[in-house]
Design a protein around this motif. Structure first.
Motif, PDB file in Angstrom:
ATOM      1  N   HIS A 133       3.187   5.982  -2.633  1.00 34.74           N
ATOM      2  CA  HIS A 133       4.407   6.660  -3.097  1.00 34.74           C
ATOM      3  C   HIS A 133       4.305   6.994  -4.581  1.00 34.74           C
ATOM      4  CE1 HIS A 133       8.673   7.592  -3.459  1.00 34.74           C
ATOM      5  NE2 HIS A 133       8.731   6.768  -4.483  1.00 34.74           N
ATOM      6  N   ARG A 185       0.815  -1.205   0.000  1.00 27.50           N
ATOM      7  CA  ARG A 185       0.000   0.000   0.000  1.00 27.50           C
ATOM      8  C   ARG A 185       0.853   1.262   0.000  1.00 27.50           C
ATOM      9  NH1 ARG A 185      -3.447  -1.557   5.114  1.00 27.50           N
ATOM     10  NH2 ARG A 185      -4.122   0.628   5.013  1.00 27.50           N
ATOM     11  N   VAL A 186       1.968   1.213   0.730  1.00 25.05           N
ATOM     12  CA  VAL A 186       2.874   2.360   0.772  1.00 25.05           C
ATOM     13  C   VAL A 186       3.474   2.623  -0.604  1.00 25.05           C
ATOM     14  CG1 VAL A 186       5.120   3.146   1.629  1.00 25.05           C
ATOM     15  CG2 VAL A 186       3.417   2.260   3.219  1.00 25.05           C
ATOM     16  N   ASN A 187       3.879   1.568  -1.307  1.00 27.88           N
ATOM     17  CA  ASN A 187       4.442   1.740  -2.646  1.00 27.88           C
ATOM     18  C   ASN A 187       3.430   2.360  -3.601  1.00 27.88           C
ATOM     19  OD1 ASN A 187       7.042   0.811  -2.162  1.00 27.88           O
ATOM     20  ND2 ASN A 187       6.500  -1.324  -2.542  1.00 27.88           N
TER      21      ASN A 187
END
Length: 205
Positions: free
Chosen positions: A46, A41-43
């Protein structure tokens, strides 16, 4: 060409070894699931932020060109800083573009000249200057010297010829290798209060 084994049966540990699922504790597997899910989810977030930054920068450039066209000219300040405000003054967008600078090999020449000066001045006990020099040439964890700290040396009023050569070497060693574009967004607190920075850094939310 090798393929990753079925994750339902094996997982790769930190040493690169394949471990059967039934040999992994439930809590370790659940921790692994959580971390991988969060990173995925962070990627995505980002990548969305990278796209957002590019879109905002493009829209600001387009608006500046449109604004300049009212005066039958082209906007020539794409490398400059710009502040845009909403009609009611509640919101503000700032675009700042700063040069990315580094020192080349001539910085070591400057350091050698400065060291020679300090050696010659030992009898004068100029400890303040020596402390300033040592602080200026300290490196960070990546082995880089702080640009601002080194440039502070040029503000020291010393007329010694060798020192002046070192200061010229510092100036010549300064190289621009690119530029960094910073976008910041603000909201005013109240009708005439100060502007509050809207953080996009997850650590500041």
């Amino acid at each position: 060409m090798t393929t990753e084994p079925n994750s339902d049966k094996f997982r790769r540990n930190a040493q690169g070894h394949l471990v059967p699922i039934d040999k992994i504790k439930d809590i370790d597997r659940l921790r692994d699931d959580l971390v991988l899910s969060l990173i995925k989810r962070v990627n995505k977030l980002h990548e969305n932020m990278r796209e957002f930054k590019a879109e905002v920068a493009s829209e600001i450039d387009a608006f500046l060109e449109l604004s300049a066209s009212e005066y039958d000219t082209a906007y020539g300040g794409k490398k400059g800083n710009v502040t845009l405000r909403s009609f009611d003054g509640r919101y503000m967008v700032k675009r700042n573009i700063a040069d990315r600078e580094v020192f080349d090999e001539r910085l070591q020449v400057a350091k050698e000249l400065i060291d020679q000066c300090l050696h010659e001045w030992t009898a004068d006990s100029r400890s303040e200057v020596q402390a300033l020099v040592e602080h200026a040439f300290q490196t960070d964890k990546e082995g880089k010297v702080s640009l601002s700290r080194v440039l502070q040396l040029r503000q020291v009023n010393i007329t010694d010829e060798k020192w002046q050569k070192a200061m010229h070497a510092i100036a010549d060693a300064r190289q621009v290798i690119g530029s960094a574009k910073h976008l910041n967004f603000y909201e005013r607190e109240g009708e005439d209060g100060p502007y509050r920075h809207i953080p996009l850094d997850i650590a500041k939310l």
